[in-house]
Design a protein around this motif. Structure first.
Motif, short mmCIF file in Angstrom:
data_model
loop_
_atom_site.label_atom_id
_atom_site.label_comp_id
_atom_site.label_asym_id
_atom_site.label_seq_id
_atom_site.Cartn_x
_atom_site.Cartn_y
_atom_site.Cartn_z
N ALA A 38 0.83 -1.21 0.00
CA ALA A 38 0.00 0.00 0.00
C ALA A 38 0.87 1.25 0.00
CB ALA A 38 -0.93 -0.01 1.21
N VAL A 40 0.26 5.89 -0.28
CA VAL A 40 -0.72 6.96 -0.13
C VAL A 40 -0.51 8.01 -1.22
CG1 VAL A 40 -1.58 8.80 1.38
CG2 VAL A 40 -0.91 6.60 2.35
N GLN A 49 -5.40 5.68 0.28
CA GLN A 49 -4.48 4.54 0.32
C GLN A 49 -4.73 3.67 -0.90
OE1 GLN A 49 -3.51 2.49 4.07
NE2 GLN A 49 -4.17 0.60 3.09
#
Length: 277
Positions: A38, A40, A49
């Motif tokens: 992940a 951002v 995200q």
């Protein structure tokens, strides 16, 4: 006079704002982010995200759906998840998987969720689903946990579902358990239907819900011929609602099937215990 003016003012109604439109964005995965990891991004002043593709794309990017600027024309869903509902997958709880994906993907206009048309194969790895994108189908197997279902939604859409909400996790878990029990009951697999149910009864903090689960457990025990266990739970149900005639009737029915006539006579003396001849 002020009161009259207030009465003459037209009633103001608050209109529900229309749902925000989404659009497909191609985002380059930052260096150091592993496949499936992940990261951002900031979009229209909000941080989101995003999950990197797994396996990674050749161009090092990922496509995801994010809120579109005002005035954007909506597009049709580009990703479809089809969940197998045949044979082994159904027995493994694929109905619950379908519900999980629908809830986890709620609000994602890029995603369409449906039941698959027929068996997808890989029955030994049930429950299964396929992700369809631009005519390409990718099989996803062993979707036996909420985390795996969430990972599937993230990989398909680029939007990571929020599993930090304990209430959501519990709803998804209970939905899967209920579906598995329903399927086991339909197939008369009583031990399978009862699996984990006693633990749910013991762990339930909601008394009304606990009694509902206890009733289901007693019915399954009777169907499986486990009469002593069923009788114990019928007594507990009757003690929780001592003035309810139907609880006394159910207890008397269980005692009758066990041939314990004397105890049925004792029930006749309880409040509301008048039984039909």
């Amino acid at each position: 006079q002020q009161q009259q003016q207030q009465q003459q003012q037209p009633e103001q109604r608050q209109e529900t704002p229309p749902p925000q439109q989404h659009a497909v964005y191609t985002i380059r995965v930052p260096p150091g982010v592993r496949p499936g990891g992940a990261f951002v991004v900031e979009h229209l002043g909000v941080h989101y995200q995003i999950t990197a593709s797994d396996p990674p794309r050749e161009d090092g990017a990922v496509e995801c759906w994010l809120p579109a600027p005002p005035g954007h024309q909506p597009a049709q869903p580009e990703v479809e998840i089809q969940v197998c509902q045949a044979g082994a997958c159904r027995r493994a709880g694929s109905e619950a998987v379908l519900l999980e994906i629908e809830e986890l993907g709620a609000g994602l206009l890029c995603l369409s969720v449906s039941a698959a048309d027929g068996c997808l194969g890989a029955c030994d790895e049930a429950p299964n689903a396929i992700v369809v994108r631009r005519g390409t189908e990718v099989l996803q197997s062993r979707l036996d946990k909420v985390e795996k279902t969430a990972a599937l939604v993230a990989a398909a859409t680029g939007a990571t579902p929020n599993l930090d909400d304990p209430a959501l996790r519990q709803r998804l878990k209970e939905a899967r358990q209920v579906r598995a029990r329903q399927q086991a009951r339909e197939e008369k697999r009583w031990n399978g239907a009862m699996q984990g149910l006693a633990e749910q009864v013991a762990a339930s903090a909601d008394e009304s819900k606990r009694l509902d689960l206890l009733l289901e457990l007693a019915e399954l025990e009777e169907a499986a011929g486990q009469w002593e266990a069923a009788l114990e739970h019928r007594r507990e149900l009757q003690a929780a609602s001592p003035d309810e005639p139907h609880e006394i009737m159910d207890l008397a029915t269980t005692l009758g099937k066990m041939g314990r006539v004397r105890e049925i006579d004792e029930l006749q003396r309880l409040p509301g215990g008048a039984l039909p001849a």
